[in-house]
Scaffold this motif. Structure first.
Motif, mmCIF file in Angstrom:
data_model
loop_
_atom_site.group_PDB
_atom_site.id
_atom_site.type_symbol
_atom_site.label_atom_id
_atom_site.label_comp_id
_atom_site.label_asym_id
_atom_site.label_seq_id
_atom_site.Cartn_x
_atom_site.Cartn_y
_atom_site.Cartn_z
ATOM 1 N N ARG A 153 -100.942 40.995 -42.773
ATOM 2 C CA ARG A 153 -99.565 41.033 -42.285
ATOM 3 C C ARG A 153 -99.181 42.461 -41.916
ATOM 4 O O ARG A 153 -98.590 42.710 -40.870
ATOM 5 C CB ARG A 153 -98.607 40.487 -43.342
ATOM 6 N N LEU A 154 -99.559 43.416 -42.778
ATOM 7 C CA LEU A 154 -99.249 44.819 -42.499
ATOM 8 C C LEU A 154 -100.033 45.338 -41.310
ATOM 9 O O LEU A 154 -99.523 46.143 -40.533
ATOM 10 C CB LEU A 154 -99.515 45.688 -43.735
ATOM 11 N N GLU B 268 -98.182 44.093 -38.323
ATOM 12 C CA GLU B 268 -96.932 44.832 -38.162
ATOM 13 C C GLU B 268 -97.205 46.236 -37.631
ATOM 14 O O GLU B 268 -96.491 46.726 -36.743
ATOM 15 C CB GLU B 268 -96.195 44.923 -39.498
ATOM 16 N N GLU C 98 -97.947 46.101 -33.888
ATOM 17 C CA GLU C 98 -96.725 45.864 -33.117
ATOM 18 C C GLU C 98 -95.865 47.124 -33.049
ATOM 19 O O GLU C 98 -95.330 47.461 -31.995
ATOM 20 C CB GLU C 98 -95.914 44.728 -33.751
ATOM 21 N N LEU C 99 -95.737 47.805 -34.176
ATOM 22 C CA LEU C 99 -94.942 49.032 -34.211
ATOM 23 C C LEU C 99 -95.525 50.101 -33.297
ATOM 24 O O LEU C 99 -94.794 50.784 -32.582
ATOM 25 C CB LEU C 99 -94.830 49.566 -35.637
ATOM 26 N N ASN D 264 -89.103 53.172 -36.098
ATOM 27 C CA ASN D 264 -90.448 52.598 -36.084
ATOM 28 C C ASN D 264 -91.476 53.584 -36.619
ATOM 29 O O ASN D 264 -92.407 53.189 -37.326
ATOM 30 C CB ASN D 264 -90.822 52.144 -34.680
ATOM 31 N N ARG E 136 -91.367 53.534 -40.374
ATOM 32 C CA ARG E 136 -92.035 52.346 -40.914
ATOM 33 C C ARG E 136 -93.550 52.496 -40.830
ATOM 34 O O ARG E 136 -94.268 52.094 -41.749
ATOM 35 C CB ARG E 136 -91.566 51.090 -40.170
ATOM 36 N N ILE F 186 -96.255 52.189 -43.978
ATOM 37 C CA ILE F 186 -97.431 51.311 -43.978
ATOM 38 C C ILE F 186 -98.699 52.132 -44.219
ATOM 39 O O ILE F 186 -99.557 51.740 -45.021
ATOM 40 C CB ILE F 186 -97.528 50.528 -42.656
#
Length: 62
Positions: free
Chosen positions: A3-4, A7, A10-11, A47, A50, A54
């Motif tokens: 999932r990370l 993400e 996408e970021l 972003n 974030r 991560i």
């Protein structure tokens, strides 16, 4: 972590798009509505924060 990973990808795509829009002097629209470069830059900063969170999680698990 899948999932990370998703993400993160996408970021990074969003960051690249936002940076290129600002750097190229272009304008961004969403659903036909103009988004000011100041808002694009704010989104880029959020972003980026974030992404750092991560990456920190990934490094902590190594």
């Amino acid at each position: 972590m899948d999932r990370l990973d998703g993400e993160l990808m996408e970021l990074l795509d969003e960051i690249k798009f936002d940076f290129e829009a600002i750097d190229g002097g272009g304008s961004v629209t969403e659903n036909g509505k103009y988004i000011p470069n100041s808002q694009v830059a704010l989104n880029l900063a959020k972003n980026s924060l974030r992404v750092s969170e991560i990456l920190y999680k990934f490094e902590s698990e190594e």
